[in-house]
Design a protein around this motif. Structure first.
Motif, PDB file in Angstrom:
ATOM      1  N   PRO A   1      41.109  15.007  51.665  1.00  0.00           N
ATOM      2  CA  PRO A   1      39.866  15.569  51.149  1.00  0.00           C
ATOM      3  C   PRO A   1      40.009  17.060  50.835  1.00  0.00           C
ATOM      4  CG  PRO A   1      39.642  15.008  53.473  1.00  0.00           C
ATOM      5  CD  PRO A   1      40.989  14.542  53.035  1.00  0.00           C
ATOM      6  N   LYS A   2      39.289  17.511  49.826  1.00  0.00           N
ATOM      7  CA  LYS A   2      39.359  18.913  49.425  1.00  0.00           C
ATOM      8  C   LYS A   2      38.668  19.774  50.466  1.00  0.00           C
ATOM      9  CE  LYS A   2      39.622  18.251  44.497  1.00  0.00           C
ATOM     10  NZ  LYS A   2      39.091  18.601  43.201  1.00  0.00           N
ATOM     11  N   LYS A   3      39.314  20.888  50.804  1.00  0.00           N
ATOM     12  CA  LYS A   3      38.733  21.811  51.761  1.00  0.00           C
ATOM     13  C   LYS A   3      38.292  23.104  51.094  1.00  0.00           C
ATOM     14  CE  LYS A   3      40.754  20.078  55.887  1.00  0.00           C
ATOM     15  NZ  LYS A   3      40.973  20.381  57.276  1.00  0.00           N
ATOM     16  N   GLN A   4      38.786  23.368  49.884  1.00  0.00           N
ATOM     17  CA  GLN A   4      38.394  24.587  49.205  1.00  0.00           C
ATOM     18  C   GLN A   4      37.059  24.389  48.513  1.00  0.00           C
ATOM     19  OE1 GLN A   4      41.390  25.817  46.473  1.00  0.00           O
ATOM     20  NE2 GLN A   4      42.514  26.989  47.988  1.00  0.00           N
ATOM     21  N   ARG A   5      36.307  25.453  48.439  1.00  0.00           N
ATOM     22  CA  ARG A   5      35.036  25.397  47.727  1.00  0.00           C
ATOM     23  C   ARG A   5      35.290  25.525  46.227  1.00  0.00           C
ATOM     24  NH1 ARG A   5      33.473  30.433  46.021  1.00  0.00           N
ATOM     25  NH2 ARG A   5      34.609  32.169  46.943  1.00  0.00           N
ATOM     26  N   PHE A   6      34.317  25.125  45.430  1.00  0.00           N
ATOM     27  CA  PHE A   6      34.411  25.291  43.997  1.00  0.00           C
ATOM     28  C   PHE A   6      34.065  26.739  43.669  1.00  0.00           C
ATOM     29  CE2 PHE A   6      33.555  20.730  44.360  1.00  0.00           C
ATOM     30  CZ  PHE A   6      34.615  20.256  43.627  1.00  0.00           C
ATOM     31  N   LYS A   7      34.946  27.421  42.952  1.00  0.00           N
ATOM     32  CA  LYS A   7      34.724  28.819  42.627  1.00  0.00           C
ATOM     33  C   LYS A   7      33.761  28.951  41.462  1.00  0.00           C
ATOM     34  CE  LYS A   7      39.102  30.444  44.396  1.00  0.00           C
ATOM     35  NZ  LYS A   7      40.343  31.165  44.107  1.00  0.00           N
ATOM     36  N   SER A   8      32.989  30.021  41.476  1.00  0.00           N
ATOM     37  CA  SER A   8      32.042  30.265  40.401  1.00  0.00           C
ATOM     38  C   SER A   8      32.783  30.696  39.141  1.00  0.00           C
ATOM     39  CB  SER A   8      31.032  31.335  40.812  1.00  0.00           C
ATOM     40  OG  SER A   8      31.682  32.582  40.917  1.00  0.00           O
ATOM     41  N   ARG A   9      32.063  30.721  38.038  1.00  0.00           N
ATOM     42  CA  ARG A   9      32.676  31.080  36.764  1.00  0.00           C
ATOM     43  C   ARG A   9      33.163  32.522  36.766  1.00  0.00           C
ATOM     44  NH1 ARG A   9      29.153  30.871  31.520  1.00  0.00           N
ATOM     45  NH2 ARG A   9      29.136  33.087  31.815  1.00  0.00           N
ATOM     46  N   VAL A  10      32.454  33.389  37.453  1.00  0.00           N
ATOM     47  CA  VAL A  10      32.843  34.795  37.508  1.00  0.00           C
ATOM     48  C   VAL A  10      34.176  34.944  38.233  1.00  0.00           C
ATOM     49  CG1 VAL A  10      32.186  37.061  38.409  1.00  0.00           C
ATOM     50  CG2 VAL A  10      30.461  35.569  37.425  1.00  0.00           C
ATOM     51  N   GLU A  11      34.373  34.169  39.285  1.00  0.00           N
ATOM     52  CA  GLU A  11      35.616  34.266  40.043  1.00  0.00           C
ATOM     53  C   GLU A  11      36.803  33.707  39.262  1.00  0.00           C
ATOM     54  OE1 GLU A  11      34.518  33.839  44.661  1.00  0.00           O
ATOM     55  OE2 GLU A  11      34.002  32.123  43.418  1.00  0.00           O
ATOM     56  N   THR A  12      36.589  32.660  38.503  1.00  0.00           N
ATOM     57  CA  THR A  12      37.698  32.017  37.793  1.00  0.00           C
ATOM     58  C   THR A  12      38.056  32.725  36.501  1.00  0.00           C
ATOM     59  OG1 THR A  12      36.161  30.474  36.737  1.00  0.00           O
ATOM     60  CG2 THR A  12      37.222  29.759  38.781  1.00  0.00           C
ATOM     61  N   THR A  13      37.158  33.504  35.924  1.00  0.00           N
ATOM     62  CA  THR A  13      37.466  34.174  34.662  1.00  0.00           C
ATOM     63  C   THR A  13      38.148  35.513  34.869  1.00  0.00           C
ATOM     64  OG1 THR A  13      35.229  35.073  34.602  1.00  0.00           O
ATOM     65  CG2 THR A  13      35.656  33.061  33.325  1.00  0.00           C
ATOM     66  N   GLY A  14      38.295  35.981  36.105  1.00  0.00           N
ATOM     67  CA  GLY A  14      39.038  37.200  36.369  1.00  0.00           C
ATOM     68  C   GLY A  14      38.245  38.473  36.211  1.00  0.00           C
ATOM     69  N   HIS A  15      36.946  38.420  36.453  1.00  0.00           N
ATOM     70  CA  HIS A  15      36.133  39.626  36.331  1.00  0.00           C
ATOM     71  C   HIS A  15      36.204  40.498  37.579  1.00  0.00           C
ATOM     72  CE1 HIS A  15      34.293  38.906  32.479  1.00  0.00           C
ATOM     73  NE2 HIS A  15      34.159  37.641  32.815  1.00  0.00           N
ATOM     74  N   ASN A  16      36.747  39.984  38.678  1.00  0.00           N
ATOM     75  CA  ASN A  16      36.847  40.816  39.866  1.00  0.00           C
ATOM     76  C   ASN A  16      38.070  41.730  39.743  1.00  0.00           C
ATOM     77  OD1 ASN A  16      38.303  38.467  39.995  1.00  0.00           O
ATOM     78  ND2 ASN A  16      38.163  38.223  42.182  1.00  0.00           N
ATOM     79  N   ARG A  17      37.943  42.931  40.278  1.00  0.00           N
ATOM     80  CA  ARG A  17      38.972  43.947  40.093  1.00  0.00           C
ATOM     81  C   ARG A  17      39.458  44.423  41.459  1.00  0.00           C
ATOM     82  NH1 ARG A  17      38.341  49.423  36.485  1.00  0.00           N
ATOM     83  NH2 ARG A  17      40.535  49.981  36.505  1.00  0.00           N
ATOM     84  N   CYS A  18      40.739  44.538  41.610  1.00  0.00           N
ATOM     85  CA  CYS A  18      41.355  44.985  42.854  1.00  0.00           C
ATOM     86  C   CYS A  18      41.141  46.489  43.011  1.00  0.00           C
ATOM     87  CB  CYS A  18      42.842  44.662  42.847  1.00  0.00           C
ATOM     88  SG  CYS A  18      43.709  45.244  44.309  1.00  0.00           S
ATOM     89  N   SER A  19      40.706  46.896  44.204  1.00  0.00           N
ATOM     90  CA  SER A  19      40.482  48.325  44.436  1.00  0.00           C
ATOM     91  C   SER A  19      41.778  49.061  44.755  1.00  0.00           C
ATOM     92  CB  SER A  19      39.477  48.516  45.575  1.00  0.00           C
ATOM     93  OG  SER A  19      39.968  47.941  46.764  1.00  0.00           O
ATOM     94  N   ARG A  20      42.851  48.342  45.031  1.00  0.00           N
ATOM     95  CA  ARG A  20      44.144  48.967  45.346  1.00  0.00           C
ATOM     96  C   ARG A  20      44.942  49.245  44.077  1.00  0.00           C
ATOM     97  NH1 ARG A  20      47.669  45.659  49.265  1.00  0.00           N
ATOM     98  NH2 ARG A  20      46.186  46.458  50.771  1.00  0.00           N
ATOM     99  N   CYS A  21      45.181  48.202  43.269  1.00  0.00           N
ATOM    100  CA  CYS A  21      46.034  48.388  42.085  1.00  0.00           C
ATOM    101  C   CYS A  21      45.236  48.458  40.782  1.00  0.00           C
ATOM    102  CB  CYS A  21      47.066  47.268  42.010  1.00  0.00           C
ATOM    103  SG  CYS A  21      46.369  45.647  41.674  1.00  0.00           S
ATOM    104  N   LYS A  22      43.932  48.278  40.861  1.00  0.00           N
ATOM    105  CA  LYS A  22      43.023  48.358  39.700  1.00  0.00           C
ATOM    106  C   LYS A  22      43.272  47.271  38.658  1.00  0.00           C
ATOM    107  CE  LYS A  22      41.326  52.210  41.344  1.00  0.00           C
ATOM    108  NZ  LYS A  22      40.561  52.013  42.532  1.00  0.00           N
ATOM    109  N   ALA A  23      43.934  46.194  39.041  1.00  0.00           N
ATOM    110  CA  ALA A  23      44.175  45.089  38.113  1.00  0.00           C
ATOM    111  C   ALA A  23      43.058  44.058  38.263  1.00  0.00           C
ATOM    112  CB  ALA A  23      45.521  44.446  38.403  1.00  0.00           C
ATOM    113  N   TYR A  24      42.823  43.293  37.189  1.00  0.00           N
ATOM    114  CA  TYR A  24      41.800  42.256  37.209  1.00  0.00           C
ATOM    115  C   TYR A  24      42.384  40.923  37.687  1.00  0.00           C
ATOM    116  CZ  TYR A  24      38.702  45.330  34.621  1.00  0.00           C
ATOM    117  OH  TYR A  24      37.905  46.371  34.243  1.00  0.00           O
ATOM    118  N   GLY A  25      41.536  40.057  38.230  1.00  0.00           N
ATOM    119  CA  GLY A  25      41.951  38.715  38.591  1.00  0.00           C
ATOM    120  C   GLY A  25      42.172  38.492  40.063  1.00  0.00           C
ATOM    121  N   HIS A  26      42.130  39.541  40.869  1.00  0.00           N
ATOM    122  CA  HIS A  26      42.265  39.381  42.314  1.00  0.00           C
ATOM    123  C   HIS A  26      41.573  40.554  42.993  1.00  0.00           C
ATOM    124  CE1 HIS A  26      45.719  41.992  41.362  1.00  0.00           C
ATOM    125  NE2 HIS A  26      45.584  42.455  42.602  1.00  0.00           N
ATOM    126  N   ASN A  27      41.533  40.542  44.328  1.00  0.00           N
ATOM    127  CA  ASN A  27      40.922  41.638  45.065  1.00  0.00           C
ATOM    128  C   ASN A  27      41.943  42.229  46.028  1.00  0.00           C
ATOM    129  OD1 ASN A  27      41.016  39.848  47.223  1.00  0.00           O
ATOM    130  ND2 ASN A  27      38.865  39.279  47.020  1.00  0.00           N
TER     131      ASN A  27
END
Length: 145
Positions: free
Chosen positions: A108-134
């Motif tokens: 059975p799947k244990k991961q939650r379904f990610k929202s569209r914002v999370e999957t499209t790479g709009h989140n930005r890492c505060s360490r390296c300033k790259a998009y797609g991860h934190n």
């Protein structure tokens, strides 16, 4: 929303890039909310506002004050205890089983379904300033100041 005439009763409503067809006589819209809720949808409301029509005339009679008062005019008695019910013998003898369902194969799947914002790479890492991860999932080395 922009409204354009197609016919006397049929009109087209453009919302952003989507086109909706509304028929005021039949009380339906291609978004289907007008038919299901029996209350004018936002597209029908745009047309009714442009035509200076009363939207309450296009609502179902189930939503009127008179209908609601009729529904509650009679006394509603509470259901007696289950031991006092009068159940016919042919009904009491029937055995009703739950529907047969199949369990899906595999783990059975244990991961939650990610929202569209999370999957499209709009989140930005505060360490390296790259998009797609934190910063928690960042694989690059921290920058020296």
């Amino acid at each position: 929303m922009q409204v354009s005439n197609s016919d006397d009763n049929v009109k087209s409503v453009f919302q952003h890039t989507t086109k909706f067809i509304v028929d005021l006589k039949e009380r339906n819209c291609t978004c289907r909310r007008f038919q299901i809720d029996e209350v004018p949808c936002p597209h029908a409301m745009a047309i009714l506002k442009e035509l200076y029509q009363d939207p309450y005339k296009f609502c179902s009679t189930y939503y009127t004050k008179e209908t609601i008062l009729k529904a509650y005019a009679e006394t509603v008695y509470p259901v007696p205890d289950k031991s006092l019910w009068n159940v016919p013998e042919e009904v009491a003898q029937k055995i009703v089983n739950p529907p047969e369902g199949r369990t899906k194969s595999g783990r059975p799947k244990k991961q939650r379904f990610k929202s569209r914002v999370e999957t499209t790479g709009h989140n930005r890492c505060s360490r390296c300033k790259a998009y797609g991860h934190n910063v928690k999932t960042c694989r690059s080395m921290p920058k020296k100041k």
